[in-house]
Design a protein around this motif. Structure first.
Motif, PDB file in Angstrom:
ATOM      1  N   GLU A  12      16.040 -33.395   2.788  1.00 52.59           N
ATOM      2  CA  GLU A  12      17.176 -32.864   1.998  1.00 52.59           C
ATOM      3  C   GLU A  12      17.990 -31.795   2.725  1.00 52.59           C
ATOM      4  OE1 GLU A  12      15.168 -31.574  -1.628  1.00 52.59           O
ATOM      5  OE2 GLU A  12      15.637 -29.517  -1.085  1.00 52.59           O
ATOM      6  N   GLN A  13      17.394 -31.177   3.723  1.00 52.43           N
ATOM      7  CA  GLN A  13      18.204 -30.304   4.591  1.00 52.43           C
ATOM      8  C   GLN A  13      17.621 -30.348   5.996  1.00 52.43           C
ATOM      9  OE1 GLN A  13      17.598 -26.475   2.515  1.00 52.43           O
ATOM     10  NE2 GLN A  13      16.606 -25.808   4.393  1.00 52.43           N
ATOM     11  N   LEU A  14      18.503 -30.229   6.981  1.00 49.50           N
ATOM     12  CA  LEU A  14      18.045 -30.396   8.362  1.00 49.50           C
ATOM     13  C   LEU A  14      18.978 -29.661   9.316  1.00 49.50           C
ATOM     14  CD1 LEU A  14      15.956 -32.084  10.077  1.00 49.50           C
ATOM     15  CD2 LEU A  14      17.764 -33.779  10.344  1.00 49.50           C
ATOM     16  N   VAL A  15      18.375 -29.032  10.342  1.00 47.13           N
ATOM     17  CA  VAL A  15      19.188 -28.459  11.415  1.00 47.13           C
ATOM     18  C   VAL A  15      19.309 -29.528  12.500  1.00 47.13           C
ATOM     19  CG1 VAL A  15      19.365 -26.648  13.162  1.00 47.13           C
ATOM     20  CG2 VAL A  15      18.434 -26.100  10.904  1.00 47.13           C
ATOM     21  N   ILE A  16      20.553 -29.882  12.810  1.00 45.14           N
ATOM     22  CA  ILE A  16      20.773 -30.890  13.853  1.00 45.14           C
ATOM     23  C   ILE A  16      21.514 -30.228  15.014  1.00 45.14           C
ATOM     24  CG2 ILE A  16      20.778 -32.891  12.311  1.00 45.14           C
ATOM     25  CD1 ILE A  16      23.889 -32.818  12.450  1.00 45.14           C
ATOM     26  N   ASN A  17      21.459 -30.897  16.155  1.00 52.65           N
ATOM     27  CA  ASN A  17      22.174 -30.391  17.322  1.00 52.65           C
ATOM     28  C   ASN A  17      23.432 -31.225  17.503  1.00 52.65           C
ATOM     29  OD1 ASN A  17      23.029 -30.275  20.128  1.00 52.65           O
ATOM     30  ND2 ASN A  17      21.207 -29.019  20.446  1.00 52.65           N
ATOM     31  N   VAL A  18      24.590 -30.582  17.351  1.00 55.12           N
ATOM     32  CA  VAL A  18      25.858 -31.304  17.521  1.00 55.12           C
ATOM     33  C   VAL A  18      26.537 -30.739  18.769  1.00 55.12           C
ATOM     34  CG1 VAL A  18      28.002 -32.028  16.403  1.00 55.12           C
ATOM     35  CG2 VAL A  18      26.036 -31.438  14.992  1.00 55.12           C
ATOM     36  N   TYR A  19      26.541 -31.510  19.822  1.00 51.09           N
ATOM     37  CA  TYR A  19      27.143 -31.108  21.105  1.00 51.09           C
ATOM     38  C   TYR A  19      26.695 -29.694  21.513  1.00 51.09           C
ATOM     39  CZ  TYR A  19      30.096 -35.059  19.802  1.00 51.09           C
ATOM     40  OH  TYR A  19      30.548 -36.293  19.390  1.00 51.09           O
ATOM     41  N   GLY A  20      25.388 -29.459  21.390  1.00 46.48           N
ATOM     42  CA  GLY A  20      24.817 -28.193  21.871  1.00 46.48           C
ATOM     43  C   GLY A  20      24.769 -27.089  20.836  1.00 46.48           C
ATOM     44  N   GLU A  21      25.334 -27.319  19.657  1.00 43.65           N
ATOM     45  CA  GLU A  21      25.315 -26.270  18.635  1.00 43.65           C
ATOM     46  C   GLU A  21      24.405 -26.671  17.464  1.00 43.65           C
ATOM     47  OE1 GLU A  21      28.380 -23.350  16.217  1.00 43.65           O
ATOM     48  OE2 GLU A  21      29.084 -25.318  16.835  1.00 43.65           O
TER      49      GLU A  21
END
Ligand code: LP5
Ligand code: MN
Length: 241
Positions: free
Chosen positions: A99-108
């Motif tokens: 239900e919630q997640l920290v993802i890496n988007v182009y290094g951020e």
């Protein structure tokens, strides 16, 4: 190169223009993206993966097409389609996320979630949500005949529309302190969510650093998408359906 985020399409057989606009969006734009993230409420109401609604097959085929073009698709449940299960996700060739997640988007690092859990000024809703997410209640519901499930879903949708009319604008929005706490807990400076249907990019300062909250728009007359480019620029766009 672009990573795309959408939410709150509320697809249903009663809104064919939104479905057509979504299928077009997949073909025209998503098929060229690095990834597509769907942050909940893709469907108006999900009553089980065994629902033989032809709309679902159409959507599954269109999403699976992304996979054949090497575009990964990720899904976080919303408050309307929290019962969408592994069987349907497999048909769509999309990955179900927590239900919630920290993802890496182009290094951020970016925190993604539907957004309903940030509405802490509405304890009534949060109690209701806890009840709806109880695995025993869900198992009982899913064991009911489809027509009964359909009736319950319509009843809940009606109740929701009625009670929402009595709620203040503040109650229907996310709580700013809950947002800040969520960012700090997850050690991130960017959060993306939907649910409130108030598309915007809000700038904040957290620990002296610029922080951003992106709210995705609901699809009605227009579609809404957030595009993130490799230089981390954000574009929250609407387009006609
Ligand atoms: O969805 P939206 O935008 O209208 O409002 C939401 C909150 N409402 C909901 C309810 C959903 O719309 C209903 C979805 C049906 C899904 C399929 C059925 C699956 C059933 C599974 C059973 C295990 O999420 C609304 C918020 C609003 O967002 C803004 O955040 O305010 O919250 C509510 O409406 C909850 C009410 O405040 C309190 C609960 C009312 C209880 C009604 C009981 C009726 C019992 C009928 C049973 C047959
Ligand atoms: Mn929602």
């Amino acid at each position: 190169m672009t990573t795309l985020f959408i939410a709150d399409l509320h697809l249903s057989e009663h809104e064919p223009a939104i479905t057509a606009g979504f299928l077009d969006f997949l073909q025209r734009e998503a098929i060229h993206a690095d990834a597509l993230y769907i942050l909940g409420d893709l469907f108006e109401a999900w009553i089980g993966d065994d629902d033989p609604n032809p709309l679902h097959t159409q959507v599954a085929q269109a999403l699976a097409e992304l996979h054949s073009h090497n575009v990964p698709c990720y899904f976080i449940h919303g408050n309307r389609d929290f019962l969408l299960g592994k069987r349907f996700a497999k048909k769509c060739k999309m990955t179900l996320l927590p239900e919630q997640l920290v993802i890496n988007v182009y290094g951020e690092s970016v925190l993604i979630l539907h957004g309903d859990t940030l509405c802490t000024d509405d304890p009534g809703y949060l109690r209701f949500r806890q009840y709806m997410h109880n695995p025993i209640i869900q198992a009982i519901y899913l064991a009911l005949p489809l027509f009964v499930r359909q009736k319950i879903a319509s009843k809940l949708r009606n109740e929701s529309t009625m009670t929402n009319r009595t709620k203040s604008s503040v109650m229907m929005d996310v709580n700013p302190l809950a947002v800040i706490a969520k960012l700090k807990e997850n050690h991130v400076y960017k959060i993306i969510h939907g649910h409130t249907h108030r598309p915007a990019i809000h700038d904040m300062t957290i620990k002296g650093r610029l922080s951003q909250r992106v709210v995705l728009g609901a699809w009605h007359e227009n579609g809404s998408v957030l595009r993130i480019k490799p230089n981390n620029s954000l574009e929250l766009a609407t387009f006609p359906l």
